[in-house]
Motif scaffolding. Structure first.
Motif, PDB file in Angstrom:
ATOM      1  N   ALA A 154     -50.380  35.658 -58.047  1.00  0.00           N
ATOM      2  CA  ALA A 154     -51.038  36.026 -59.301  1.00  0.00           C
ATOM      3  C   ALA A 154     -51.916  37.264 -59.150  1.00  0.00           C
ATOM      4  N   LEU A 155     -52.327  37.581 -57.925  1.00  0.00           N
ATOM      5  CA  LEU A 155     -53.107  38.791 -57.695  1.00  0.00           C
ATOM      6  C   LEU A 155     -52.258  40.052 -57.866  1.00  0.00           C
ATOM      7  N   GLY A 156     -50.948  39.898 -57.751  1.00  0.00           N
ATOM      8  CA  GLY A 156     -50.049  41.044 -57.790  1.00  0.00           C
ATOM      9  C   GLY A 156     -49.421  41.340 -56.452  1.00  0.00           C
ATOM     10  N   ALA A 157     -49.628  40.459 -55.464  1.00  0.00           N
ATOM     11  CA  ALA A 157     -49.046  40.649 -54.135  1.00  0.00           C
ATOM     12  C   ALA A 157     -47.567  40.275 -54.154  1.00  0.00           C
ATOM     13  N   THR A 158     -46.808  40.931 -53.309  1.00  0.00           N
ATOM     14  CA  THR A 158     -45.365  40.705 -53.208  1.00  0.00           C
ATOM     15  C   THR A 158     -45.065  39.710 -52.094  1.00  0.00           C
ATOM     16  N   PHE A 159     -44.288  38.688 -52.407  1.00  0.00           N
ATOM     17  CA  PHE A 159     -43.862  37.711 -51.402  1.00  0.00           C
ATOM     18  C   PHE A 159     -42.807  38.354 -50.515  1.00  0.00           C
ATOM     19  N   GLU A 160     -43.017  38.289 -49.201  1.00  0.00           N
ATOM     20  CA  GLU A 160     -42.123  38.941 -48.250  1.00  0.00           C
ATOM     21  C   GLU A 160     -41.266  37.965 -47.448  1.00  0.00           C
ATOM     22  N   GLY A 161     -41.573  36.682 -47.515  1.00  0.00           N
ATOM     23  CA  GLY A 161     -40.767  35.714 -46.795  1.00  0.00           C
ATOM     24  C   GLY A 161     -41.609  34.742 -45.982  1.00  0.00           C
ATOM     25  N   ILE A 162     -40.923  33.891 -45.242  1.00  0.00           N
ATOM     26  CA  ILE A 162     -41.568  32.865 -44.422  1.00  0.00           C
ATOM     27  C   ILE A 162     -41.473  33.258 -42.956  1.00  0.00           C
ATOM     28  N   LEU A 163     -42.612  33.267 -42.269  1.00  0.00           N
ATOM     29  CA  LEU A 163     -42.658  33.496 -40.829  1.00  0.00           C
ATOM     30  C   LEU A 163     -42.647  32.132 -40.151  1.00  0.00           C
ATOM     31  N   ARG A 164     -41.574  31.798 -39.490  1.00  0.00           N
ATOM     32  CA  ARG A 164     -41.404  30.466 -38.936  1.00  0.00           C
ATOM     33  C   ARG A 164     -42.266  30.271 -37.692  1.00  0.00           C
ATOM     34  N   SER A 165     -42.944  29.113 -37.636  1.00  0.00           N
ATOM     35  CA  SER A 165     -43.814  28.779 -36.494  1.00  0.00           C
ATOM     36  C   SER A 165     -44.701  29.969 -36.134  1.00  0.00           C
ATOM     37  N   TRP A 166     -45.372  30.507 -37.144  1.00  0.00           N
ATOM     38  CA  TRP A 166     -46.132  31.744 -36.957  1.00  0.00           C
ATOM     39  C   TRP A 166     -47.459  31.536 -36.243  1.00  0.00           C
ATOM     40  N   SER A 167     -48.135  30.445 -36.544  1.00  0.00           N
ATOM     41  CA  SER A 167     -49.456  30.237 -35.949  1.00  0.00           C
ATOM     42  C   SER A 167     -49.735  28.745 -35.815  1.00  0.00           C
ATOM     43  N   PRO A 168     -50.700  28.373 -34.968  1.00  0.00           N
ATOM     44  CA  PRO A 168     -51.030  26.951 -34.828  1.00  0.00           C
ATOM     45  C   PRO A 168     -51.487  26.356 -36.158  1.00  0.00           C
ATOM     46  N   SER A 169     -50.977  25.174 -36.483  1.00  0.00           N
ATOM     47  CA  SER A 169     -51.400  24.485 -37.702  1.00  0.00           C
ATOM     48  C   SER A 169     -52.851  24.055 -37.578  1.00  0.00           C
ATOM     49  N   ARG A 170     -53.581  24.192 -38.664  1.00  0.00           N
ATOM     50  CA  ARG A 170     -54.966  23.722 -38.722  1.00  0.00           C
ATOM     51  C   ARG A 170     -55.111  22.547 -39.686  1.00  0.00           C
ATOM     52  N   THR A 171     -53.975  21.980 -40.098  1.00  0.00           N
ATOM     53  CA  THR A 171     -53.990  20.804 -40.949  1.00  0.00           C
ATOM     54  C   THR A 171     -54.357  19.585 -40.114  1.00  0.00           C
ATOM     55  N   PRO A 172     -55.314  18.763 -40.546  1.00  0.00           N
ATOM     56  CA  PRO A 172     -55.695  17.572 -39.779  1.00  0.00           C
ATOM     57  C   PRO A 172     -54.483  16.718 -39.423  1.00  0.00           C
ATOM     58  N   GLY A 173     -54.427  16.282 -38.178  1.00  0.00           N
ATOM     59  CA  GLY A 173     -53.322  15.468 -37.705  1.00  0.00           C
ATOM     60  C   GLY A 173     -52.166  16.269 -37.145  1.00  0.00           C
ATOM     61  N   GLU A 174     -52.247  17.605 -37.223  1.00  0.00           N
ATOM     62  CA  GLU A 174     -51.167  18.450 -36.723  1.00  0.00           C
ATOM     63  C   GLU A 174     -51.606  19.300 -35.535  1.00  0.00           C
ATOM     64  N   GLU A 175     -52.612  18.818 -34.815  1.00  0.00           N
ATOM     65  CA  GLU A 175     -53.088  19.541 -33.645  1.00  0.00           C
ATOM     66  C   GLU A 175     -51.948  19.698 -32.634  1.00  0.00           C
ATOM     67  N   GLY A 176     -51.788  20.895 -32.097  1.00  0.00           N
ATOM     68  CA  GLY A 176     -50.738  21.164 -31.138  1.00  0.00           C
ATOM     69  C   GLY A 176     -49.405  21.548 -31.752  1.00  0.00           C
ATOM     70  N   LEU A 177     -49.341  21.569 -33.080  1.00  0.00           N
ATOM     71  CA  LEU A 177     -48.113  21.953 -33.771  1.00  0.00           C
ATOM     72  C   LEU A 177     -48.257  23.361 -34.358  1.00  0.00           C
ATOM     73  N   MET A 178     -47.134  24.019 -34.577  1.00  0.00           N
ATOM     74  CA  MET A 178     -47.120  25.323 -35.221  1.00  0.00           C
ATOM     75  C   MET A 178     -46.805  25.159 -36.699  1.00  0.00           C
ATOM     76  N   ARG A 179     -47.271  26.106 -37.512  1.00  0.00           N
ATOM     77  CA  ARG A 179     -46.987  26.085 -38.943  1.00  0.00           C
ATOM     78  C   ARG A 179     -46.125  27.277 -39.332  1.00  0.00           C
ATOM     79  N   ASP A 180     -45.357  27.113 -40.402  1.00  0.00           N
ATOM     80  CA  ASP A 180     -44.677  28.232 -41.046  1.00  0.00           C
ATOM     81  C   ASP A 180     -45.662  28.898 -42.003  1.00  0.00           C
ATOM     82  N   SER A 181     -45.647  30.228 -42.039  1.00  0.00           N
ATOM     83  CA  SER A 181     -46.574  30.966 -42.895  1.00  0.00           C
ATOM     84  C   SER A 181     -45.813  31.770 -43.943  1.00  0.00           C
ATOM     85  N   ALA A 182     -46.287  31.717 -45.182  1.00  0.00           N
ATOM     86  CA  ALA A 182     -45.757  32.550 -46.256  1.00  0.00           C
ATOM     87  C   ALA A 182     -46.505  33.880 -46.254  1.00  0.00           C
ATOM     88  N   MET A 183     -45.767  34.975 -46.183  1.00  0.00           N
ATOM     89  CA  MET A 183     -46.361  36.304 -46.083  1.00  0.00           C
ATOM     90  C   MET A 183     -46.252  37.050 -47.414  1.00  0.00           C
TER      91      MET A 183
END
Length: 207
Positions: A154-183
């Motif tokens: 909504a800001l006007g940014a362009t969606f570029e895709g999903i970076l798979r397993s881009w960074s460590p997840s910070r969601t509770p219960g997912e310690e030690g797992l990687m997350r996919d990031s939307a860029m």
């Protein structure tokens, strides 16, 4: 201007609804007072608890490459969240910036859906493109965070895709797992059009 140990010089950025101040322990009590009101609204976002706000601030100030800000609601002068400029990149062989990310953003439930987030992003984008003279601003979020993805688009940014397993997840219960990031991104040739639309949204509709 104040400077975090891991970031750049940080000015105060002033809007009608929100003021962005360099984050410090002076904001700790105010942030602790609002952060636990309704934690269900935070989803996959990294947000401290009231008890951990002082440690969170110390971590933000020490994080390499991060320039953190407190989000201050102009109406009552109270801290209601944080945001930051993150991952600055420079031109080869130069200290001049070419790109940066806006991230580490959260708002207390009472400040959500009040126009503060959009105005804060307008302030940060204006600073990035017009003061720092970058050519690109990035936004990344957990690929599962649909609310955040809608807000960034909504800001006007362009969606570029999903970076798979881009960074460590910070969601509770997912310690030690990687997350996919939307860029997402906004680049310099798009900025004036994005700025015009975003200013119209912020100062006309208040959304």
């Amino acid at each position: 201007m104040p400077k975090s140990s891991g970031g750049m010089d940080a000015p105060v950025l002033r809007g009608e609804r929100v003021r962005l101040e360099p984050l410090s322990q002076d904001h700790a009590a105010g942030l602790a007072a609002v952060v636990d009101a309704d934690r269900a609204t935070y989803g996959h976002t990294v947000v401290p608890t009231a008890a951990t706000v002082p440690a969170y601030i110390d971590e933000q100030l020490a994080r390499p490459g991060l320039t953190p800000f407190a989000q201050i609601r102009v109406a009552d002068g109270r801290p209601v969240g944080c945001t930051g400029l993150w991952f600055p990149r420079t031109w080869p062989g130069s200290e001049e910036l070419c790109a940066i990310e806006i991230g580490w953003t959260w708002l207390a439930p009472t400040a959500q859906r009040t126009g503060l987030n959009a105005e804060a992003k307008l302030l940060l984008l204006t600073h990035a493109f017009e003061d720092l003279r970058v050519q690109r601003v990035d936004f990344k979020t957990d690929a599962r965070n649909e609310r955040s993805r809608r807000a960034i688009a909504a800001l006007g940014a362009t969606f570029e895709g999903i970076l798979r397993s881009w960074s460590p997840s910070r969601t509770p219960g997912e310690e030690g797992l990687m997350r996919d990031s939307a860029m997402f991104s906004i680049i310099a040739p798009e900025w004036q059009d994005v700025k015009t639309r975003l200013r119209g949204r912020v100062y006309s509709s208040g959304s």
